[in-house]
Design a protein around this motif. Sequence first.
Motif, PDB file in Angstrom:
ATOM      1  N   ILE A  48    -121.818  23.709 101.893  1.00 10.62           N
ATOM      2  CA  ILE A  48    -122.159  22.214 100.930  1.00 10.62           C
ATOM      3  C   ILE A  48    -124.209  22.650 100.220  1.00 10.62           C
ATOM      4  O   ILE A  48    -123.774  22.057  98.781  1.00 10.62           O
ATOM      5  N   GLY A  49    -124.751  22.854 101.097  1.00  7.76           N
ATOM      6  CA  GLY A  49    -125.681  23.077 101.210  1.00  7.76           C
ATOM      7  C   GLY A  49    -125.748  24.582 100.147  1.00  7.76           C
ATOM      8  O   GLY A  49    -126.668  24.338  99.008  1.00  7.76           O
ATOM      9  N   HIS A  50    -125.665  25.165 100.144  1.00  7.30           N
ATOM     10  CA  HIS A  50    -125.695  26.781  99.496  1.00  7.30           C
ATOM     11  C   HIS A  50    -124.683  26.638  97.808  1.00  7.30           C
ATOM     12  O   HIS A  50    -124.847  26.826  97.138  1.00  7.30           O
ATOM     13  N   LEU A  51    -123.662  25.557  97.884  1.00  9.38           N
ATOM     14  CA  LEU A  51    -123.234  25.402  96.787  1.00  9.38           C
ATOM     15  C   LEU A  51    -123.906  24.236  95.915  1.00  9.38           C
ATOM     16  O   LEU A  51    -124.432  24.334  94.796  1.00  9.38           O
ATOM     17  N   PHE A  52    -124.580  23.455  96.353  1.00  8.56           N
ATOM     18  CA  PHE A  52    -125.780  22.758  95.704  1.00  8.56           C
ATOM     19  C   PHE A  52    -126.358  23.222  95.112  1.00  8.56           C
ATOM     20  O   PHE A  52    -126.601  23.299  94.037  1.00  8.56           O
ATOM     21  N   ARG A  53    -127.437  23.905  95.781  1.00 13.01           N
ATOM     22  CA  ARG A  53    -128.139  25.269  95.256  1.00 13.01           C
ATOM     23  C   ARG A  53    -127.965  26.626  94.193  1.00 13.01           C
ATOM     24  O   ARG A  53    -127.917  26.669  93.013  1.00 13.01           O
ATOM     25  N   ILE A  54    -126.296  26.125  94.233  1.00 10.42           N
ATOM     26  CA  ILE A  54    -125.348  27.344  93.218  1.00 10.42           C
ATOM     27  C   ILE A  54    -125.202  25.720  91.960  1.00 10.42           C
ATOM     28  O   ILE A  54    -125.921  26.995  90.921  1.00 10.42           O
ATOM     29  N   VAL A  55    -125.058  24.940  92.009  1.00 12.86           N
ATOM     30  CA  VAL A  55    -124.558  24.812  90.832  1.00 12.86           C
ATOM     31  C   VAL A  55    -126.460  24.158  90.305  1.00 12.86           C
ATOM     32  O   VAL A  55    -125.698  23.630  89.097  1.00 12.86           O
ATOM     33  N   ASN A  56    -127.167  23.702  91.099  1.00 12.85           N
ATOM     34  CA  ASN A  56    -128.421  23.389  90.279  1.00 12.85           C
ATOM     35  C   ASN A  56    -129.742  24.715  90.296  1.00 12.85           C
ATOM     36  O   ASN A  56    -130.524  24.697  89.859  1.00 12.85           O
ATOM     37  N   ARG A  57    -129.080  25.854  89.749  1.00 11.88           N
ATOM     38  CA  ARG A  57    -129.264  27.385  89.799  1.00 11.88           C
ATOM     39  C   ARG A  57    -131.094  27.328  90.152  1.00 11.88           C
ATOM     40  O   ARG A  57    -131.881  28.374  89.929  1.00 11.88           O
ATOM     41  N   LYS A  58    -130.601  27.382  91.626  1.00  9.36           N
ATOM     42  CA  LYS A  58    -131.645  27.501  92.842  1.00  9.36           C
ATOM     43  C   LYS A  58    -131.530  28.511  93.327  1.00  9.36           C
ATOM     44  O   LYS A  58    -132.380  29.682  93.529  1.00  9.36           O
TER      45      LYS A  58
ATOM     46  N   LEU B 286    -114.925  18.165  90.572  1.00  8.88           N
ATOM     47  CA  LEU B 286    -114.918  18.444  92.358  1.00  8.88           C
ATOM     48  C   LEU B 286    -116.021  17.665  92.999  1.00  8.88           C
ATOM     49  O   LEU B 286    -116.875  18.307  92.837  1.00  8.88           O
ATOM     50  N   SER B 287    -115.536  17.523  93.976  1.00  8.17           N
ATOM     51  CA  SER B 287    -117.291  17.080  94.804  1.00  8.17           C
ATOM     52  C   SER B 287    -117.337  18.295  96.018  1.00  8.17           C
ATOM     53  O   SER B 287    -117.124  19.404  95.537  1.00  8.17           O
ATOM     54  N   TYR B 288    -118.278  18.430  96.278  1.00  8.28           N
ATOM     55  CA  TYR B 288    -118.645  19.565  96.477  1.00  8.28           C
ATOM     56  C   TYR B 288    -118.415  20.026  97.738  1.00  8.28           C
ATOM     57  O   TYR B 288    -117.995  20.598  98.634  1.00  8.28           O
ATOM     58  N   ALA B 289    -117.693  18.217  99.216  1.00  6.55           N
ATOM     59  CA  ALA B 289    -116.569  18.846  99.726  1.00  6.55           C
ATOM     60  C   ALA B 289    -115.708  19.217  99.533  1.00  6.55           C
ATOM     61  O   ALA B 289    -114.740  20.550  99.961  1.00  6.55           O
ATOM     62  N   GLN B 290    -115.166  19.482  98.463  1.00  5.53           N
ATOM     63  CA  GLN B 290    -113.425  19.949  97.428  1.00  5.53           C
ATOM     64  C   GLN B 290    -113.932  21.097  97.651  1.00  5.53           C
ATOM     65  O   GLN B 290    -113.425  21.928  97.519  1.00  5.53           O
ATOM     66  N   LEU B 291    -114.930  21.398  96.931  1.00  2.00           N
ATOM     67  CA  LEU B 291    -115.945  23.184  96.580  1.00  2.00           C
ATOM     68  C   LEU B 291    -115.493  24.340  97.943  1.00  2.00           C
ATOM     69  O   LEU B 291    -115.160  25.010  98.071  1.00  2.00           O
ATOM     70  N   SER B 292    -116.720  22.598  98.218  1.00  2.00           N
ATOM     71  CA  SER B 292    -116.819  23.822 100.218  1.00  2.00           C
ATOM     72  C   SER B 292    -115.565  24.424 100.498  1.00  2.00           C
ATOM     73  O   SER B 292    -115.278  24.827 101.616  1.00  2.00           O
TER      74      SER B 292
END
Length: 64
Positions: free
Chosen positions: A48-58, A35-41
């Motif tokens: 999307i920025g927060h999703l990126f941090r979650i996926v990358n464990r930041k 799934l893309s970040y847009a779909q997850l959002s």
Amino acid sequence: MNEDVILDERGENHHAAKLSSEAVISIRTDKSKGLSYAQLSNKYGIAIGHLFRIVNRKAWAHVK
């Protein structure tokens, strides 16, 4: 500041948390399925920025 207090306020124990540990695991699973970040959002209602941090464990790094 007491370090124990800081550790107790991580994740869903934080007063402003909008996600649960289960949702974080689902986000990471969905992303690994392609799934893309847009779909997850759209699915989770998170930026999307927060999703990126979650996926990358930041963010939510304590959730395995």
